[in-house]
Structure formats: structure tokens, C-alpha cells
Design a protein around this motif. Structure first.
Motif, PDB file in Angstrom:
ATOM      1  N   ILE A  14      41.529  62.745 101.593  1.00 34.43           N
ATOM      2  CA  ILE A  14      42.741  63.409 101.117  1.00 34.43           C
ATOM      3  C   ILE A  14      43.952  62.504 101.303  1.00 34.43           C
ATOM      4  O   ILE A  14      44.796  62.371 100.407  1.00 34.43           O
ATOM      5  CB  ILE A  14      42.949  64.744 101.850  1.00 34.43           C
ATOM      6  CG1 ILE A  14      41.792  65.703 101.521  1.00 34.43           C
ATOM      7  CG2 ILE A  14      44.288  65.377 101.470  1.00 34.43           C
ATOM      8  CD1 ILE A  14      41.828  66.982 102.319  1.00 34.43           C
ATOM      9  N   THR A  21      45.441  62.469  94.795  1.00 33.41           N
ATOM     10  CA  THR A  21      45.466  63.874  95.202  1.00 33.41           C
ATOM     11  C   THR A  21      46.704  64.566  94.643  1.00 33.41           C
ATOM     12  O   THR A  21      46.633  65.684  94.120  1.00 33.41           O
ATOM     13  CB  THR A  21      45.450  63.992  96.738  1.00 33.41           C
ATOM     14  OG1 THR A  21      44.311  63.298  97.267  1.00 33.41           O
ATOM     15  CG2 THR A  21      45.390  65.451  97.173  1.00 33.41           C
ATOM     16  N   TRP A  83      39.306  66.964  90.988  1.00 32.60           N
ATOM     17  CA  TRP A  83      39.094  66.248  92.259  1.00 32.60           C
ATOM     18  C   TRP A  83      37.633  65.827  92.407  1.00 32.60           C
ATOM     19  O   TRP A  83      37.333  64.685  92.771  1.00 32.60           O
ATOM     20  CB  TRP A  83      39.522  67.124  93.438  1.00 32.60           C
ATOM     21  CG  TRP A  83      39.187  66.525  94.761  1.00 32.60           C
ATOM     22  CD1 TRP A  83      38.110  66.829  95.559  1.00 32.60           C
ATOM     23  CD2 TRP A  83      39.885  65.480  95.446  1.00 32.60           C
ATOM     24  NE1 TRP A  83      38.119  66.052  96.691  1.00 32.60           N
ATOM     25  CE2 TRP A  83      39.191  65.219  96.652  1.00 32.60           C
ATOM     26  CE3 TRP A  83      41.039  64.755  95.159  1.00 32.60           C
ATOM     27  CZ2 TRP A  83      39.622  64.263  97.551  1.00 32.60           C
ATOM     28  CZ3 TRP A  83      41.458  63.784  96.073  1.00 32.60           C
ATOM     29  CH2 TRP A  83      40.761  63.552  97.249  1.00 32.60           C
ATOM     30  N   SER A 233      37.138  68.864  99.498  1.00 27.97           N
ATOM     31  CA  SER A 233      36.720  67.499  99.810  1.00 27.97           C
ATOM     32  C   SER A 233      35.394  67.483 100.558  1.00 27.97           C
ATOM     33  O   SER A 233      34.572  66.572 100.357  1.00 27.97           O
ATOM     34  CB  SER A 233      37.817  66.809 100.642  1.00 27.97           C
ATOM     35  OG  SER A 233      37.569  65.432 100.768  1.00 27.97           O
TER      36      SER A 233
END
Length: 249
Positions: A14, A21, A83, A233
């Protein structure tokens, strides 16, 4: 200590990839914020002239809540799918607006619904037992509720590889996710314990800001966003480790 490596790697991703991000989640989060502000404006939440506004009808309230929930879920999944694809496919967002692919978003949403229904069916008996124990055995009810929450988290991590798979357009069944994580129960247990410990620490930190409500509110929003991104994540990292057999650095 594979569980700790997964947790630490997910957290580092992150911050290490903060520009990406930011590009991936800024517009989806901004859209969600705009939805909440719009609903508030429609209901006169920011009226500062002392005027009163009649309460919306039941039908109007239901419609507003429905629009807000559906739009929020779509925009959240938009960022989450982007992501997953950025980390696992190195698909860097070309601009501040990530790729909006309705097919991937819809498939991700469907897999999320199926996963939620399966977990609900498994956990409903424990929840019912907990509810029945509240009056007679409060401690027993508390223990059963805690067990339900922990079991739900563990099962979610075992089944949830179907979500990044959906983002990558590589269909996966719940049973395949379960099988892929079958030999790593202890690692998944440790990931779950790390998440619980982090949440406890973040909740405890709010007590240090009890005399600064403004700072406390900002801190709570920031940490909530971080924890949400961390969950995404972690799923991405688990898919890379358990499905793609990647080595963690």
C-alpha cells in the motif's frame, strides 16, 4: 511465518505503491463521497438558515438508500478490481480515472454475493445459538458470537481467492479456492490474528484522542480506509502466493 509475511507484504504494498494506490482509489472514493453529500443536500442536512424541511416519504427514503448502497458498492468494487489487476497483472492505471469495466465489476459483485450467502448459511446456526444464550448465559453468548466472527473471518479468507480471480477474468469456484488454501491453514490463521490485533490497536488508539474529537474523527477515517485497503491487498497477496506460486520478497 508465512502468515506474517503475507500480512507484512500486503501492508508494505500500500505504501510502497502509494502513487498507484492514490490513482486507483481517489476517483472511486471521491465518487462515494459525492453520493453521500448529494443525499445529505437533498435532505437539507446542510441548511444553515434555520429553515426546516419536511421529512422525506418512506418511498423516497428507501429509494435514496438503495441508490446510495448500490452506487457505493459499484464504486468500491471499481477501485478494488483495478488494484487486483495492478498488482497481479502490472496493469498501471493510465490516468487518474481507472479503467471502468462493467463486466469485471459485475462478476466481482456476483462472486461477493455468493461468498456472503455461503458464509451466512454456515454461520446462521452459531448466531442463533448465541441469540438464545443471551438471557441465560451471557458469557456463553459472548463466546459464541466471538467464535462466529472468528470462524467467519477464517472461512472468508479460505474462500475469497475467487474475488481476485474474478478481477483477473480467470473464473474460480469456491471449492477451488478452498483446495488451494488447504495446506496453509496455519498461515491463514496467523493472517487473521494479525488483522484482529491491528484492529484492536487502532481502536485503542482512539482513547488517546478522546479530548480531541476533530483529530479523532480524521484518525478514525484514515485508519478505516487503511484497514479496508489492507484487506484488499491481503487477498491480492494470497492469490499471488497460493495460486500463482509467487515468492514474497
Amino acid at each position: 511465518m508465512l502468515g506474517w509475511k503475507i500480512f507484512a507484504h500486503a501492508a508494505k504494498m500500500i505504501f510502497r505503491n502509494f502513487p498507484a494506490t492514490f490513482k486507483i482509489f481517489f476517483i472511486p472514493f471521491l465518487a462515494i463521497f459525492g453520493i453521500f453529500i448529494s443525499i445529505a443536500l437533498l435532505n437539507g442536512a446542510f441548511a444553515g438558515d434555520g429553515s426546516t424541511q419536511s421529512a422525506p416519504s418512506a418511498g423516497s427514503s428507501i429509494a435514496q438508500v438503495t441508490v446510495m448502497v448500490v452506487a457505493t458498492v459499484i464504486f468500491l468494487i471499481w477501485g478494488v478490481v483495478s488494484w487486483h489487476r495492478y498488482v497481479l497483472l502490472e496493469e498501471y492505471p493510465p490516468s487518474i480515472v481507472p479503467d471502468f469495466n462493467l463486466g469485471r465489476i459485475g462478476n466481482y459483485l456476483w462472486k461477493s454475493v455468493v461468498l456472503s450467502l455461503v458464509l451466512a448459511l454456515i454461520l446462521i446456526p452459531l448466531v442463533m445459538i448465541s441469540a438464545g444464550l443471551i438471557g441465560a448465559m451471557p458469557l456463553g453468548a459472548l463466546f459464541t458470537f466471538a467464535l462466529s466472527a472468528f470462524l467467519g473471518g477464517y472461512l472468508m479468507l479460505r474462500f475469497a481467492l475467487v474475488l481476485p480471480a474474478a478481477a483477473l477474468e480467470k473464473p474460480m469456484r469456491l471449492g477451488e479456492s478452498w483446495s488451494a488454501t488447504g495446506g496453509f491453514a496455519s498461515a491463514i490463521f496467523l493472517v487473521l490474528m494479525c488483522l484482529v490485533a491491528l484492529q484492536v490497536l487502532l481502536d485503542a488508539s482512539l482513547f488517546l484522542l478522546v479530548d480531541m474529537p476533530g483529530v479523532a474523527a480524521i484518525w478514525e477515517i484514515a485508519t478505516s480506509l487503511f484497514v479496508a485497503l489492507l484487506h484488499v491487498s491481503i487477498l491480492t497477496t494470497m492469490y499471488g502466493v497460493f495460486i500463482e506460486k509467487r515468492e514474497l520478497t
